[in-house]
Design an enzyme around this catalytic site. Structure first.
Site, PDB file in Angstrom:
ATOM      1  N   GLY A  46       0.590  -1.452  -0.082  1.00 55.92           N
ATOM      2  CA  GLY A  46       0.034   0.017  -0.222  1.00 55.92           C
ATOM      3  C   GLY A  46       0.971   1.458   0.263  1.00 55.92           C
ATOM      4  O   GLY A  46       0.206   2.446  -0.218  1.00 55.92           O
ATOM      5  N   GLU A 100       4.015   4.096   6.097  1.00 57.50           N
ATOM      6  CA  GLU A 100       3.110   3.427   5.597  1.00 57.50           C
ATOM      7  C   GLU A 100       2.081   4.303   5.227  1.00 57.50           C
ATOM      8  O   GLU A 100       1.793   5.089   4.949  1.00 57.50           O
ATOM      9  CB  GLU A 100       2.966   2.966   7.238  1.00 57.50           C
ATOM     10  CG  GLU A 100       0.967   1.885   7.892  1.00 57.50           C
ATOM     11  CD  GLU A 100       1.102   0.743   7.273  1.00 57.50           C
ATOM     12  OE1 GLU A 100       1.466   0.123   5.526  1.00 57.50           O
ATOM     13  OE2 GLU A 100       0.996  -0.404   7.387  1.00 57.50           O
ATOM     14  N   ASP A 104      -4.853   2.067  11.362  1.00 59.04           N
ATOM     15  CA  ASP A 104      -6.808   2.006  11.264  1.00 59.04           C
ATOM     16  C   ASP A 104      -6.675   1.534  12.767  1.00 59.04           C
ATOM     17  O   ASP A 104      -7.379   2.399  13.687  1.00 59.04           O
ATOM     18  CB  ASP A 104      -6.590   1.315  10.196  1.00 59.04           C
ATOM     19  CG  ASP A 104      -8.475   0.875  10.235  1.00 59.04           C
ATOM     20  OD1 ASP A 104      -8.802   1.631  10.477  1.00 59.04           O
ATOM     21  OD2 ASP A 104      -9.456   0.013  10.330  1.00 59.04           O
ATOM     22  N   LYS A 132      -6.803   7.449  11.005  1.00 57.88           N
ATOM     23  CA  LYS A 132      -8.099   7.235  10.892  1.00 57.88           C
ATOM     24  C   LYS A 132      -8.396   6.421  12.731  1.00 57.88           C
ATOM     25  O   LYS A 132      -8.653   5.761  13.564  1.00 57.88           O
ATOM     26  CB  LYS A 132      -8.481   5.802  10.913  1.00 57.88           C
ATOM     27  CG  LYS A 132      -8.850   6.179   9.305  1.00 57.88           C
ATOM     28  CD  LYS A 132     -10.155   4.131   8.531  1.00 57.88           C
ATOM     29  CE  LYS A 132      -9.721   4.279   7.548  1.00 57.88           C
ATOM     30  NZ  LYS A 132     -10.334   3.007   6.879  1.00 57.88           N
ATOM     31  N   VAL A 154     -11.674   3.047   2.004  1.00 55.80           N
ATOM     32  CA  VAL A 154     -10.453   4.435   0.929  1.00 55.80           C
ATOM     33  C   VAL A 154     -10.205   3.735   0.232  1.00 55.80           C
ATOM     34  O   VAL A 154      -9.406   2.754   0.763  1.00 55.80           O
ATOM     35  CB  VAL A 154     -10.044   5.827   1.696  1.00 55.80           C
ATOM     36  CG1 VAL A 154     -10.768   7.318   2.158  1.00 55.80           C
ATOM     37  CG2 VAL A 154      -8.563   5.197   2.543  1.00 55.80           C
ATOM     38  N   ASP A 160      -5.744  -0.404  -2.014  1.00 53.97           N
ATOM     39  CA  ASP A 160      -6.468  -1.392  -2.705  1.00 53.97           C
ATOM     40  C   ASP A 160      -7.502  -1.578  -1.942  1.00 53.97           C
ATOM     41  O   ASP A 160      -8.038  -1.362  -1.052  1.00 53.97           O
ATOM     42  CB  ASP A 160      -6.038  -2.502  -3.096  1.00 53.97           C
ATOM     43  CG  ASP A 160      -5.828  -3.928  -1.392  1.00 53.97           C
ATOM     44  OD1 ASP A 160      -5.272  -2.939  -0.692  1.00 53.97           O
ATOM     45  OD2 ASP A 160      -6.331  -4.581  -2.291  1.00 53.97           O
TER      46      ASP A 160
HETATM   47  P1  5GP Z   1      -4.442  -1.598  10.946  1.00 52.60           P
HETATM   48  O1  5GP Z   1      -3.638  -2.880  11.811  1.00 52.60           O
HETATM   49  O2  5GP Z   1      -4.089  -0.342  11.218  1.00 52.60           O
HETATM   50  O3  5GP Z   1      -5.972  -1.656  11.456  1.00 52.60           O
HETATM   51  O4  5GP Z   1      -4.657  -1.742   9.554  1.00 52.60           O
HETATM   52  C1  5GP Z   1      -4.220  -1.056   8.733  1.00 52.60           C
HETATM   53  C2  5GP Z   1      -3.883  -1.885   7.363  1.00 52.60           C
HETATM   54  O5  5GP Z   1      -5.565  -2.127   7.141  1.00 52.60           O
HETATM   55  C3  5GP Z   1      -3.671  -1.282   6.254  1.00 52.60           C
HETATM   56  O6  5GP Z   1      -2.264  -1.091   5.871  1.00 52.60           O
HETATM   57  C4  5GP Z   1      -4.345  -1.232   5.200  1.00 52.60           C
HETATM   58  O7  5GP Z   1      -3.472  -2.785   4.491  1.00 52.60           O
HETATM   59  C5  5GP Z   1      -5.449  -1.687   5.989  1.00 52.60           C
HETATM   60  N1  5GP Z   1      -6.667  -0.982   5.988  1.00 52.60           N
HETATM   61  C6  5GP Z   1      -7.274  -0.044   6.997  1.00 52.60           C
HETATM   62  N2  5GP Z   1      -8.117   0.615   6.377  1.00 52.60           N
HETATM   63  C7  5GP Z   1      -8.456   0.529   5.269  1.00 52.60           C
HETATM   64  C8  5GP Z   1      -8.878   1.865   3.972  1.00 52.60           C
HETATM   65  O8  5GP Z   1     -10.184   2.397   4.327  1.00 52.60           O
HETATM   66  N3  5GP Z   1      -8.898   1.317   2.320  1.00 52.60           N
HETATM   67  C9  5GP Z   1      -7.821  -0.340   2.344  1.00 52.60           C
HETATM   68  N4  5GP Z   1      -7.562   0.136   1.143  1.00 52.60           N
HETATM   69  N5  5GP Z   1      -7.428  -0.481   3.263  1.00 52.60           N
HETATM   70  C10 5GP Z   1      -7.307  -0.019   4.623  1.00 52.60           C
END
Ligand code: 5GP
Length: 176
Positions: A46, A100, A104, A132, A154, A160
């Protein structure tokens, strides 16, 4: 509006706005990392577009390497741990900056930070294009954040939807 696979997405962050903010982040990094020879660790897939645009503006001596995180998750006593794949560069005593696409829940990033520290990194900071805050599940310090966004899905600019949409030149949000 753009359609990616079976869903419609609306424009969210334009190329111009992305580019302006990335310039600001790079300027800050240029000030903060002068003389420190940082190791940038780009998280694939990403972050490829963000990293490419950001690093073109970084003017300090630095090294750049790329990792992927295993898609499977191993359950350990600490919870679910994603393994680092392909970290070719030793991080021992290095000033690491993770690049990164989006933070999220923060779980991925907090695990990655711990693993890099365990491997002896002198410091570990995070540069994320998007964050976020509402979705955050673990306290995490993010030194460089492009944009704080609401808790919506997004795509584009590296991100993606089911493998598609990474090539879009700006960020789009799932239409309600
Ligand atoms: P976390 O461990 O912070 O929940 O995960 C982060 C990963 O989740 C990011 O690197 C991405 O791959 C995916 N991700 C989280 N939110 C989104 C979003 O709104 N869109 C997309 N395409 N991927 C997301």
């Amino acid at each position: 509006m753009v359609t990616v696979k079976d869903k419609v997405f609306a424009p969210f962050i334009s190329q111009e706005v992305l580019s302006q903010r990335i310039d600001e982040l790079a300027e800050t990094m240029n000030r903060e990392y002068r003389g420190r020879n940082p190791l940038f660790v780009v998280v694939l897939n990403g972050a490829f577009m963000f990293a490419s645009d950001l690093l073109k503006k970084v003017e300090v001596d630095c090294c750049v390497t790329f990792i992927r995180l295993a898609s499977y998750e191993q359950t350990q006593s600490t919870g679910k741990v994603k393994q680092i794949l392909g970290l070719g560069e030793p991080v021992q005593d290095r000033e690491v900056v993770i690049i990164e696409d989006i933070v999220d829940t923060g779980l991925t990033m907090s695990q990655l930070i711990s693993q890099l520290k365990e491997q002896g990194a002198a410091s570990v900071e995070v540069a994320t294009l998007l964050h976020k805050p509402e979705a955050l599940k673990t306290p995490i310090s993010l030194r460089y954040v492009g944009f704080e966004i609401e808790n919506r899905f997004v795509v584009g600019y590296g991100l993606d939807y089911d493998g598609l949409g990474r090539n879009l030149d700006a960020v789009y949000v799932l239409a309600e």
